[in-house]
Scaffold this motif. Structure first.
Motif, PDB file in Angstrom:
ATOM      1  N   TRP A  37       0.817  -1.215   0.000  1.00 50.15           N
ATOM      2  CA  TRP A  37       0.000   0.000   0.000  1.00 50.15           C
ATOM      3  C   TRP A  37       0.850   1.265   0.000  1.00 50.15           C
ATOM      4  CZ3 TRP A  37      -4.366  -1.454  -1.608  1.00 50.15           C
ATOM      5  CH2 TRP A  37      -4.871  -2.698  -1.227  1.00 50.15           C
ATOM      6  N   GLY A  38       0.477   2.173  -0.895  1.00 46.58           N
ATOM      7  CA  GLY A  38       1.124   3.477  -0.947  1.00 46.58           C
ATOM      8  C   GLY A  38       0.412   4.477  -0.057  1.00 46.58           C
ATOM      9  N   SER A  39       0.967   5.661   0.031  1.00 47.98           N
ATOM     10  CA  SER A  39       0.437   6.665   0.956  1.00 47.98           C
ATOM     11  C   SER A  39      -0.993   7.078   0.607  1.00 47.98           C
ATOM     12  CB  SER A  39       1.350   7.892   0.965  1.00 47.98           C
ATOM     13  OG  SER A  39       1.528   8.397  -0.347  1.00 47.98           O
ATOM     14  N   ARG A  40      -1.366   7.057  -0.677  1.00 40.40           N
ATOM     15  CA  ARG A  40      -2.726   7.447  -1.061  1.00 40.40           C
ATOM     16  C   ARG A  40      -3.777   6.535  -0.441  1.00 40.40           C
ATOM     17  NH1 ARG A  40      -3.957   7.250  -6.936  1.00 40.40           N
ATOM     18  NH2 ARG A  40      -5.974   8.040  -6.180  1.00 40.40           N
ATOM     19  N   ALA A  41      -3.434   5.289  -0.230  1.00 43.44           N
ATOM     20  CA  ALA A  41      -4.404   4.324   0.296  1.00 43.44           C
ATOM     21  C   ALA A  41      -4.863   4.683   1.704  1.00 43.44           C
ATOM     22  CB  ALA A  41      -3.794   2.928   0.294  1.00 43.44           C
ATOM     23  N   PHE A  42      -4.072   5.485   2.413  1.00 41.75           N
ATOM     24  CA  PHE A  42      -4.415   5.898   3.775  1.00 41.75           C
ATOM     25  C   PHE A  42      -5.023   7.307   3.817  1.00 41.75           C
ATOM     26  CE2 PHE A  42      -1.017   2.806   3.969  1.00 41.75           C
ATOM     27  CZ  PHE A  42      -1.429   1.943   4.975  1.00 41.75           C
ATOM     28  N   LYS A  43      -5.251   7.889   2.619  1.00 41.14           N
ATOM     29  CA  LYS A  43      -5.758   9.262   2.557  1.00 41.14           C
ATOM     30  C   LYS A  43      -7.054   9.388   1.762  1.00 41.14           C
ATOM     31  CE  LYS A  43      -0.961  10.998   2.339  1.00 41.14           C
ATOM     32  NZ  LYS A  43      -0.841  11.685   3.630  1.00 41.14           N
ATOM     33  N   GLU A  44      -7.296   8.478   0.813  1.00 41.50           N
ATOM     34  CA  GLU A  44      -8.429   8.598  -0.092  1.00 41.50           C
ATOM     35  C   GLU A  44      -9.589   7.713   0.363  1.00 41.50           C
ATOM     36  OE1 GLU A  44      -8.419  10.701  -2.517  1.00 41.50           O
ATOM     37  OE2 GLU A  44      -6.295  11.229  -2.531  1.00 41.50           O
ATOM     38  N   PRO A  45     -10.841   8.148   0.115  1.00 40.72           N
ATOM     39  CA  PRO A  45     -11.985   7.308   0.483  1.00 40.72           C
ATOM     40  C   PRO A  45     -12.094   6.046  -0.352  1.00 40.72           C
ATOM     41  CG  PRO A  45     -12.715   9.306  -0.644  1.00 40.72           C
ATOM     42  CD  PRO A  45     -11.255   9.471  -0.386  1.00 40.72           C
ATOM     43  N   TRP A  46     -11.586   6.090  -1.576  1.00 43.40           N
ATOM     44  CA  TRP A  46     -11.524   4.887  -2.397  1.00 43.40           C
ATOM     45  C   TRP A  46     -10.488   5.061  -3.497  1.00 43.40           C
ATOM     46  CZ3 TRP A  46     -13.061   5.005  -7.635  1.00 43.40           C
ATOM     47  CH2 TRP A  46     -13.771   6.140  -8.028  1.00 43.40           C
ATOM     48  N   LEU A  47      -9.979   3.945  -3.980  1.00 40.34           N
ATOM     49  CA  LEU A  47      -8.974   3.937  -5.039  1.00 40.34           C
ATOM     50  C   LEU A  47      -9.390   2.920  -6.089  1.00 40.34           C
ATOM     51  CD1 LEU A  47      -5.758   3.743  -2.830  1.00 40.34           C
ATOM     52  CD2 LEU A  47      -6.609   5.783  -3.978  1.00 40.34           C
ATOM     53  N   ARG A  48      -8.931   3.145  -7.311  1.00 43.38           N
ATOM     54  CA  ARG A  48      -9.245   2.222  -8.399  1.00 43.38           C
ATOM     55  C   ARG A  48      -7.973   1.903  -9.162  1.00 43.38           C
ATOM     56  NH1 ARG A  48     -14.507   1.811 -11.654  1.00 43.38           N
ATOM     57  NH2 ARG A  48     -13.966   0.457 -13.393  1.00 43.38           N
ATOM     58  N   ALA A  49      -7.800   0.611  -9.479  1.00 42.36           N
ATOM     59  CA  ALA A  49      -6.643   0.162 -10.239  1.00 42.36           C
ATOM     60  C   ALA A  49      -7.075  -1.039 -11.071  1.00 42.36           C
ATOM     61  CB  ALA A  49      -5.494  -0.199  -9.299  1.00 42.36           C
TER      62      ALA A  49
END
Length: 454
Positions: A37-49
């Motif tokens: 997990w990168g830093s965005r994973a702990f800041k964003e409500p959801w991620l898409r890849a």
């Protein structure tokens, strides 16, 4: 003027800031999945890849988690990768069963896990914990790997509550086989990540097959011996989990065996890890430890029934719950969308992987104040109520929430109370423990501690 104590920051992998790349991702995910997990994973409500051309959506928002795993749970099946990792060992146990089999199994097991039955097991939990604390006090050099010791304790409690210490075969061999089984269970093979065909051998599973066969054979033998006892002399059969499972309607012998394996794998291991992490975190936060010790000293003498401790020992329970926030027993909840769905502004196509990761949710910057710090007061009465039901997921959520959560919470608080009433645990490792995800979040290299009489 008294200076405020700085909370202890729990050790964890540092989120990466650059993409891992294909090879780096496969290597990292097979070695320690929580490092991907990168830093965005702990800041964003959801991620898409995308992974192997499959849309992958990581969901951190509590409202979206509810919409996905509760309101529309029927649309989300168990993710194939998760099943590839766990099903070869757990087979048709509740953790891996799906569809009608899961519904029938859950319905059959529900009467076994009633509050009345769980409370009836509290004295056995307390007695095994008390005896275990006495044994720790007599360690030759006063030092022990508490991560390993907690697996011994929870195994001892499991023996007493599940089997009443009535196991066929040699106990030492059974314990060794179980330990190897647990080491292999939940280990992600690179071939699983790459969605390789099932007929290609996974080396780790092959290495553990002998111990798994022995482990299952002992359980099958124990079940058969208990069944004969229940038929010939019902009054002599202990009223433990094994007897209750054999009385349950709607389960075949192989399904009961699979669920016993699941209870051992999911229940014994998860509670052991939660206890070990709690003792470690308290050793690094002396003021929090003093609160727990003072509470135990003041209240325990007036609470003869250990079934009441969970609701009475607020600081003890809060420390245990905060440890499970920082090091969640089940760090990932993985699903596959059966049909297209839309949650808020998220479009979820059919076939997409939907990941709800307690490891991320429990440490998310939008959901928690100082999320990396050990702050048990979050879970004290008056504070606990402000935590959204879907931002704290130590036992999962929705229809597939852990059926043994009440057992685990009662066991954890009873064990902590009796260990800490007698003993003090101080971490003596040269480096902070490093969390690694298997089926649970484990400390790499264990938790070396000095154990002393209070």
């Amino acid at each position: 003027m008294q200076t405020a104590t700085v909370p202890f920051r729990a050790p964890a992998p540092i989120p990466h800031t650059k993409p891992l790349g294909f090879a780096g991702f496969v290597w990292t995910a097979s070695r320690n999945p929580i490092e991907i997990w990168g830093s965005r994973a702990f800041k964003e409500p959801w991620l898409r890849a995308n992974w192997l051309s499959v849309p992958t959506i990581i969901v951190n928002d509590p409202k979206a988690i509810r919409a996905l795993l509760v309101d529309n749970a029927r649309n989300y099946a168990m993710q194939p990768l998760r099943q590839r990792v766990l099903r070869p060992m757990l087979r048709d146990g509740l953790l891996t069963a799906e569809g009608e089999l899961w519904k029938r199994t859950r319905k059959s097991l529900a009467p076994v896990f009633t509050p009345r039955n769980i409370h009836a097991l509290a004295p056995a939990m307390a007695e095994r914990s008390r005896l275990f604390a006495e044994g720790l006090e007599s360690l030759p050099d006063g030092r022990a790997d508490i991560a390993f010791q907690m697996t011994l304790l929870t195994y001892d409690i499991l023996q007493a509550t599940l089997f009443s210490n009535d196991i066929t075969g040699e106990p030492k061999e059974f314990a060794e086989a179980m330990e190897l089984f647990l080491k292999r269970m939940g280990r992600v093979d690179p071939l699983d990540i790459l969605d390789a065909p099932a007929f290609l051998p996974r080396i780790g599973r092959l290495l553990g097959q002998r111990s798994t066969n022995y482990f299952r054979g002992v359980i099958a033998g124990t079940m058969e011996r208990r069944r004969r006892l229940m038929e010939t002399d019902p009054q002599a059969a202990p009223n433990d989990f094994l007897t209750m499972l054999l009385k349950a309607e709607g389960l075949s012998a192989s399904e009961i065996e699979d669920n016993i394996i699941t209870f051992i794998g999911a229940g014994h291991e998860t509670t052991a890890r939660a206890l070990g992490w709690t003792l470690y975190l308290l050793s690094q936060a002396p003021e929090e430890r003093e609160k727990v010790e003072a509470e135990i000293d003041a209240l325990l003498p007036g609470l003869p029934d250990p079934a009441t401790w969970l609701d009475s020992l607020h600081h003890t329970r809060a420390a245990f719950e905060e440890a499970m926030r920082l090091y969640p027993p089940a760090p990932s909840l993985n699903r596959t969308a059966l049909e297209a769905d839309r949650v808020g502004d998220m479009d979820i196509p059919a076939g997409a992987s939907v990941l709800v990761m307690p490891w991320l949710v429990h440490r998310h910057e939008l959901l928690w104040e100082n999320p990396l710090d050990f702050v048990p007061s979050r879970f004290l009465p008056g504070n606990r109520e402000s935590i959204d039901r879907f931002q704290y997921l130590p036992f999962g959520v929705g229809p597939r929430v852990c059926i043994g959560s009440s057992f685990a919470m009662q066991e954890g608080v009873i064990a902590l109370a009796l260990l800490m009433r007698r003993l003090r645990f101080d971490y003596v490792g040269e480096k902070p423990p490093y969390p690694v995800q298997k089926i649970t979040v484990q400390p790499r290299g264990g938790l070396p501690m000095r154990v002393s009489r209070r």
